[in-house]
Design a protein around this motif. Structure first.
Motif, mmCIF file in Angstrom:
data_model
loop_
_atom_site.group_PDB
_atom_site.id
_atom_site.type_symbol
_atom_site.label_atom_id
_atom_site.label_comp_id
_atom_site.label_asym_id
_atom_site.label_seq_id
_atom_site.Cartn_x
_atom_site.Cartn_y
_atom_site.Cartn_z
ATOM 1 N N LEU A 125 -11.859 14.630 -6.263
ATOM 2 C CA LEU A 125 -11.645 13.620 -5.607
ATOM 3 C C LEU A 125 -12.848 13.409 -4.400
ATOM 4 O O LEU A 125 -13.328 14.394 -3.866
ATOM 5 C CB LEU A 125 -10.297 13.554 -4.781
ATOM 6 N N TYR A 126 -12.800 12.204 -4.205
ATOM 7 C CA TYR A 126 -13.801 11.885 -2.858
ATOM 8 C C TYR A 126 -13.211 10.846 -2.049
ATOM 9 O O TYR A 126 -13.274 9.659 -2.367
ATOM 10 C CB TYR A 126 -15.329 11.733 -3.329
ATOM 11 N N GLY A 127 -13.194 11.240 -0.778
ATOM 12 C CA GLY A 127 -12.743 10.447 0.208
ATOM 13 C C GLY A 127 -13.265 10.724 1.625
ATOM 14 O O GLY A 127 -12.587 10.441 2.556
ATOM 15 N N SER A 130 1.454 14.332 -5.285
ATOM 16 C CA SER A 130 2.897 13.612 -5.213
ATOM 17 C C SER A 130 3.518 12.786 -6.335
ATOM 18 O O SER A 130 4.319 13.012 -6.793
ATOM 19 C CB SER A 130 3.126 13.134 -3.771
ATOM 20 N N THR A 146 -1.861 4.516 0.717
ATOM 21 C CA THR A 146 -3.199 4.687 0.450
ATOM 22 C C THR A 146 -4.000 3.273 0.925
ATOM 23 O O THR A 146 -3.657 2.419 0.761
ATOM 24 C CB THR A 146 -3.406 4.352 -1.298
ATOM 25 N N GLY A 147 -5.048 3.998 1.483
ATOM 26 C CA GLY A 147 -5.872 3.046 2.502
ATOM 27 C C GLY A 147 -6.722 2.081 1.818
ATOM 28 O O GLY A 147 -7.044 2.409 0.491
ATOM 29 N N LYS A 148 -7.067 1.102 2.149
ATOM 30 C CA LYS A 148 -7.903 0.113 1.864
ATOM 31 C C LYS A 148 -9.279 0.372 2.850
ATOM 32 O O LYS A 148 -9.029 0.835 4.068
ATOM 33 C CB LYS A 148 -7.737 -1.268 2.124
ATOM 34 N N VAL A 149 -10.441 -0.036 2.230
ATOM 35 C CA VAL A 149 -11.669 0.360 2.933
ATOM 36 C C VAL A 149 -11.836 -0.598 4.051
ATOM 37 O O VAL A 149 -11.947 -1.724 3.543
ATOM 38 C CB VAL A 149 -12.847 0.524 1.935
ATOM 39 N N VAL A 191 -2.377 11.808 -4.638
ATOM 40 C CA VAL A 191 -2.182 11.816 -6.090
ATOM 41 C C VAL A 191 -1.305 12.994 -6.569
ATOM 42 O O VAL A 191 -0.444 13.072 -7.596
ATOM 43 C CB VAL A 191 -3.679 12.227 -6.681
ATOM 44 N N LEU A 223 -16.989 6.500 4.749
ATOM 45 C CA LEU A 223 -17.718 6.399 3.450
ATOM 46 C C LEU A 223 -19.183 6.239 3.499
ATOM 47 O O LEU A 223 -19.627 5.361 2.707
ATOM 48 C CB LEU A 223 -16.998 5.527 2.747
ATOM 49 N N GLN A 263 0.778 -1.216 -0.011
ATOM 50 C CA GLN A 263 -0.166 -0.041 0.085
ATOM 51 C C GLN A 263 0.906 1.203 -0.053
ATOM 52 O O GLN A 263 0.374 2.457 -0.125
ATOM 53 C CB GLN A 263 -1.000 -0.013 1.271
ATOM 54 N N HIS A 272 -5.957 7.585 4.336
ATOM 55 C CA HIS A 272 -4.764 7.632 3.651
ATOM 56 C C HIS A 272 -3.682 8.443 4.368
ATOM 57 O O HIS A 272 -4.039 9.702 4.958
ATOM 58 C CB HIS A 272 -5.197 8.643 2.287
ATOM 59 N N GLU A 308 -5.835 12.289 0.317
ATOM 60 C CA GLU A 308 -6.037 11.709 -1.331
ATOM 61 C C GLU A 308 -5.377 12.673 -2.208
ATOM 62 O O GLU A 308 -4.648 12.456 -3.019
ATOM 63 C CB GLU A 308 -7.450 11.324 -1.432
ATOM 64 N N VAL A 339 4.019 3.832 -1.417
ATOM 65 C CA VAL A 339 4.885 4.245 -2.417
ATOM 66 C C VAL A 339 5.906 5.319 -1.854
ATOM 67 O O VAL A 339 5.630 5.914 -0.836
ATOM 68 C CB VAL A 339 4.306 4.776 -3.623
#
Lengths: 337, 337
Positions: free
Chosen positions: A110-112, A125, A191-194, A123, A314, A9, A331, A119, A11
């Motif tokens: 974007l929507y988080g 970076s 980056t997170g998982k739900v 993106v 969410l 997850q 995130h 988020e 980078v």
């Protein structure tokens, strides 16, 4: 595995993008809180001279955008910015879309939920480090009067609040990222998982988001091989008083000690005497706190290594009315001097 | 200017990501249309055995995800995918968020209305080419019964439709992008700016979106130095019958001839005898048409250079009830064999 990936997850940024400038704006209530002195602009009311709260929210995000663009010396017109990456809590993220119209910068919406700010930084970076952009404007906003009536009740209704409910923050935060120059740098992105631990009560978002925050923190530390005390500040978005306690306990179950270096923006944006329930929430909370207060603290030399973990619940009114659980995501971005 | 940038809105992919697999699913009505034979799955009703239309929409997106993951040989479990990049039209993109929970892949939620599919391909391409991902799952979905009741009237109400209104498509499309291998490649991405030509009628989205489509096409051609006939297919998302005509005229004003190589997914997804007004719309329209029909046509050797221009109307019920215009955005990706 891709060249710049660490684990599943995370980078790393080969040439870490620089936080060239940031701006935070907030409502009067937020301005009275402990971080208010570091806001660039504090409004005196919720309507900002507009004819709707929705337009006030938009004006707030635009103010934060223009302030950051000016500080970074890229205001234009036209703004010398390759992408505008942002989001908000309103249906169809109209605060952001209408702001993008006014800014006239190539736009990715974007929507988080309340994780949107990280988020956008994530993106942004990768776009810069990937060679696709020199300058990126990232942002997020929320407004108490628009969010409360959309998700819960109009504030005019005066509904009684549950003691563990959070208060949607009226604030916006923006950051201008650049490929070079002076400033703190974004070195890693996770980056997170739900995740979903079965919370159904839309007033209890801190509890819904705490497992996501801990999951992302644990994965980040594992992917990077760092321990929690590598960071002198670990910051969650808006778990607020109860979610923060829960995060500390959940982290301990995974052998992670969230000690003195752990802070939560939702638990800090208001003073204890402001009577706001468990604390603040909303996409603008972590945005304004990071862009305003925490980066200022970093500039004052108080922190050198900060992990910002924005958390988002969410849900929609439709999903909770249909009896569904509240999944959440978090995130993380590592900001280092 | 950043190394991989061409002009203000376009980037090129140094090692163009490969479309490794794609999948399209659709409702019975969409399955009866001219592209239906290329859908992987056509459902017989709108509810799919679920207890709400919202859950049916989610099942549809998940079906499209699992089909594409299987075709690409990365289904897992866990899926061997670095990011899930997707969005939909429901408030707080809950179709996508809940799908992300089920997929358990690092997730970035996107919102660009009906332009979301190309937004996902854009972000996915840059993540792969930037060295941050090997495999990315991109998708978008819409459902007639959920979208119509959220934006207009519940379908059960039986409200009379204006002749120029479009029908929200029940469909989902997904694409698995990879860093290498065989398949068509994404060579360029043009990110749209939000534009507004003063349309206020939420039933007339084709007219609201046509200027955005033409703006993005014009910028793409100018940034890349290509003429419109470089492409043997220029595809807009869902301008439908009237918006398509308007796009042709607006393009001519900018000396761009959208001739025989120009097609619109919204104008094509239904047959003339299906009585759907001006045509189809919805985030699933361009997604299913591209992932199902057009990529199949490309595989059959009919096209070699395709510019997909997904268009989104960035309204919400709140903004149009408050008397605001309908701004729009269009994102383009060039797909070449």
């Amino acid at each position: 595995m891709a060249r710049k990936r660490l684990g599943y997850q995370t980078v790393w940024l080969e040439t870490p993008p620089v936080i060239r400038a940031s701006a935070a704006v907030g409502g009067a209530w937020e301005g009275r809180g402990p971080a208010g002195k570091d806001f660039d602009l504090v409004y005196q009311d919720l309507i900002l001279g507009q004819d709707s709260f929705e337009k006030a929210e938009r004006m707030m995000l635009l103010d934060a955008c223009h302030l950051a663009l000016e500080k970074a010396g890229v205001a234009g017109p036209p703004p010398k910015v390759d992408y505008f990456l942002a989001g908000d809590l309103l249906n169809q993220i109209v605060t952001t879309s209408f702001s993008a119209l006014s800014l006239s910068i190539p736009f990715l919406g974007l929507y988080g939920a309340c994780a949107t700010f990280c988020e956008a930084l994530s993106v942004g970076s990768t776009l810069i480090d990937g060679g696709f952009a020199d300058t990126v404007l990232c942002g997020a906003a929320s407004h108490n009067a628009t969010a409360e009536r959309q998700y819960r009740y109009p504030t005019e209704y005066g509904g009684q609040r549950k003691p563990y409910a959070q208060t949607t923050v009226t604030a916006a935060g923006t950051i201008v990222l650049q490929s070079g120059g002076e400033g703190p740098r974004i070195t890693h992105v996770t980056t997170g998982k739900v995740v979903d631990l079965g919370i159904k009560d839309p007033y209890n978002q801190g509890a819904a988001m705490a497992p996501a925050a801990v999951d992302t923190i644990a994965v980040h530390l594992s992917d990077t091989g760092r321990s929690a005390d590598y960071y002198d500040l670990i910051l969650t978005g808006d778990l607020a008083a109860f979610g923060r306690e829960m995060a500390i306990k959940l982290a301990l179950e995974r052998q992670i000690v969230l000690g003195k270096q752990y802070r939560d923006c939702g638990a800090m944006i208001f003073s204890d005497d402001q009577n706001v329930g468990a604390g603040g929430s909303g996409a603008g909370c972590v945005a304004a706190m990071t862009a305003g207060y925490w980066l200022s603290e970093m500039a004052r030399g108080k922190y050198r290594r900060m992990l910002v973990v924005a958390t988002g619940a969410l849900l929609s009114p439709t999903t909770f009315q249909q009896g569904e659980n509240i999944p959440a995501v978090a995130h993380a971005v590592a900001i280092e001097v």
